[in-house]
Design a protein around this motif. Sequence first.
Motif, PDB file in Angstrom:
ATOM      1  N   HIS A 185      11.303  59.070  42.395  1.00  0.00           N
ATOM      2  CA  HIS A 185      11.968  58.645  41.159  1.00  0.00           C
ATOM      3  C   HIS A 185      12.546  57.229  41.296  1.00  0.00           C
ATOM      4  O   HIS A 185      12.508  56.440  40.341  1.00  0.00           O
ATOM      5  N   ILE A 186      13.061  56.922  42.482  1.00  0.00           N
ATOM      6  CA  ILE A 186      13.603  55.583  42.714  1.00  0.00           C
ATOM      7  C   ILE A 186      12.483  54.549  42.647  1.00  0.00           C
ATOM      8  O   ILE A 186      12.654  53.459  42.092  1.00  0.00           O
ATOM      9  N   GLU A 187      11.323  54.903  43.187  1.00  0.00           N
ATOM     10  CA  GLU A 187      10.175  53.998  43.127  1.00  0.00           C
ATOM     11  C   GLU A 187       9.763  53.735  41.689  1.00  0.00           C
ATOM     12  O   GLU A 187       9.410  52.600  41.327  1.00  0.00           O
ATOM     13  N   ASP A 188       9.823  54.777  40.858  1.00  0.00           N
ATOM     14  CA  ASP A 188       9.516  54.610  39.427  1.00  0.00           C
ATOM     15  C   ASP A 188      10.500  53.641  38.772  1.00  0.00           C
ATOM     16  O   ASP A 188      10.106  52.792  37.956  1.00  0.00           O
ATOM     17  N   GLU A 189      11.770  53.774  39.124  1.00  0.00           N
ATOM     18  CA  GLU A 189      12.790  52.877  38.579  1.00  0.00           C
ATOM     19  C   GLU A 189      12.535  51.445  39.030  1.00  0.00           C
ATOM     20  O   GLU A 189      12.704  50.485  38.266  1.00  0.00           O
ATOM     21  N   GLY A 190      12.094  51.318  40.284  1.00  0.00           N
ATOM     22  CA  GLY A 190      11.772  49.991  40.809  1.00  0.00           C
ATOM     23  C   GLY A 190      10.620  49.343  40.074  1.00  0.00           C
ATOM     24  O   GLY A 190      10.589  48.114  39.898  1.00  0.00           O
ATOM     25  N   ASP A 191       9.652  50.142  39.634  1.00  0.00           N
ATOM     26  CA  ASP A 191       8.527  49.606  38.862  1.00  0.00           C
ATOM     27  C   ASP A 191       9.015  48.898  37.599  1.00  0.00           C
ATOM     28  O   ASP A 191       8.512  47.835  37.228  1.00  0.00           O
ATOM     29  N   LEU A 192      10.001  49.497  36.944  1.00  0.00           N
ATOM     30  CA  LEU A 192      10.538  48.906  35.713  1.00  0.00           C
ATOM     31  C   LEU A 192      11.260  47.590  36.000  1.00  0.00           C
ATOM     32  O   LEU A 192      11.100  46.613  35.262  1.00  0.00           O
ATOM     33  N   VAL A 193      12.054  47.582  37.065  1.00  0.00           N
ATOM     34  CA  VAL A 193      12.768  46.358  37.429  1.00  0.00           C
ATOM     35  C   VAL A 193      11.767  45.261  37.784  1.00  0.00           C
ATOM     36  O   VAL A 193      11.914  44.102  37.378  1.00  0.00           O
ATOM     37  N   TYR A 194      10.731  45.638  38.525  1.00  0.00           N
ATOM     38  CA  TYR A 194       9.688  44.691  38.928  1.00  0.00           C
ATOM     39  C   TYR A 194       8.982  44.090  37.716  1.00  0.00           C
ATOM     40  O   TYR A 194       8.796  42.868  37.621  1.00  0.00           O
ATOM     41  N   GLN A 195       8.598  44.932  36.772  1.00  0.00           N
ATOM     42  CA  GLN A 195       7.898  44.449  35.572  1.00  0.00           C
ATOM     43  C   GLN A 195       8.789  43.527  34.746  1.00  0.00           C
ATOM     44  O   GLN A 195       8.343  42.471  34.268  1.00  0.00           O
ATOM     45  N   ASN A 196      10.051  43.911  34.596  1.00  0.00           N
ATOM     46  CA  ASN A 196      10.986  43.071  33.839  1.00  0.00           C
ATOM     47  C   ASN A 196      11.246  41.748  34.558  1.00  0.00           C
ATOM     48  O   ASN A 196      11.419  40.701  33.918  1.00  0.00           O
ATOM     49  N   ALA A 197      11.276  41.818  35.891  1.00  0.00           N
ATOM     50  CA  ALA A 197      11.520  40.609  36.677  1.00  0.00           C
ATOM     51  C   ALA A 197      10.404  39.594  36.474  1.00  0.00           C
ATOM     52  O   ALA A 197      10.660  38.399  36.273  1.00  0.00           O
ATOM     53  N   LEU A 198       9.165  40.055  36.510  1.00  0.00           N
ATOM     54  CA  LEU A 198       8.035  39.149  36.312  1.00  0.00           C
ATOM     55  C   LEU A 198       7.984  38.623  34.882  1.00  0.00           C
ATOM     56  O   LEU A 198       7.701  37.438  34.654  1.00  0.00           O
ATOM     57  N   ARG A 199       8.263  39.503  33.933  1.00  0.00           N
ATOM     58  CA  ARG A 199       8.237  39.085  32.531  1.00  0.00           C
ATOM     59  C   ARG A 199       9.272  37.976  32.293  1.00  0.00           C
ATOM     60  O   ARG A 199       8.980  36.962  31.645  1.00  0.00           O
ATOM     61  N   ARG A 200      10.467  38.168  32.809  1.00  0.00           N
ATOM     62  CA  ARG A 200      11.529  37.179  32.626  1.00  0.00           C
ATOM     63  C   ARG A 200      11.219  35.896  33.393  1.00  0.00           C
ATOM     64  O   ARG A 200      11.481  34.786  32.917  1.00  0.00           O
ATOM     65  N   LEU A 201      10.647  36.043  34.584  1.00  0.00           N
ATOM     66  CA  LEU A 201      10.322  34.885  35.409  1.00  0.00           C
ATOM     67  C   LEU A 201       9.319  33.967  34.710  1.00  0.00           C
ATOM     68  O   LEU A 201       9.511  32.751  34.643  1.00  0.00           O
ATOM     69  N   PHE A 202       8.239  34.554  34.186  1.00  0.00           N
ATOM     70  CA  PHE A 202       7.208  33.730  33.559  1.00  0.00           C
ATOM     71  C   PHE A 202       7.627  33.234  32.176  1.00  0.00           C
ATOM     72  O   PHE A 202       7.063  32.253  31.672  1.00  0.00           O
TER      73      PHE A 202
END
Length: 217
Positions: free
Chosen positions: A159-176
């Motif tokens: 479940h923590i890994e799933d939560e990390g997926d969301l943070v990762y996707q948002n991080a890339l979206r905001r970065l670009f």
Amino acid sequence: MARKHKYDYFEAFVKISEYAVEYAEKLSEFLKSHYDEEKKLGALPSGETFEMLSKLHEIEDASDDVTHEIAEHLADEFVTPIERSDINDLALAMDDIVDYMNAIASGLDLFNVNEMRKEGPQMANLTLTAVKDIHVMIDHLPDYKKDTLVMEKAIAVGHIEDEGDLVYQNALRRLFLEEPNGRYTVTWTRLFDQMENLLDACDNTAGVVRSVVLKSA
């Protein structure tokens, strides 16, 4: 009469999990301490990054020693507490956790990162939570046939890994969105990829344990 195991694989796994927790605590604290949540800004003095990396290398080396120790004993012993393939898979999966943390710390120094993105501490905190759950899971592993906490923690890591997926996707979206071009974007893309790989490694470790438990069901 069953032969006694000459080497305590479970205790070795506990040692690696302890090193993983120690590494995750130091990395998380380092990233958190260099980001101001109120100002939404963060800075990383290069000298401090190098000093932190030197200390963390010692933890990685100690963890590697235990992993190599497991491999050496596994090559010589035929009677093991769980299947030999599971012991090997679990050792390698746990080794990946520490290796990915070290890759992140090394990347901060290698790429001369001097500005912290807010998702860095967020991903590090998720990792810390995951490795703490892994430590509890591993500590209870000797009684995996009866102790339900083993499977509970193994599932929690997923479940923590799933939560990390969301943070990762948002991080890339905001970065670009904010930094569409340049070295800064390339650097943080690689770091976020490593952070995502790290959480995947945590879930892979939990996956090996989930498989061990299910085999005995």
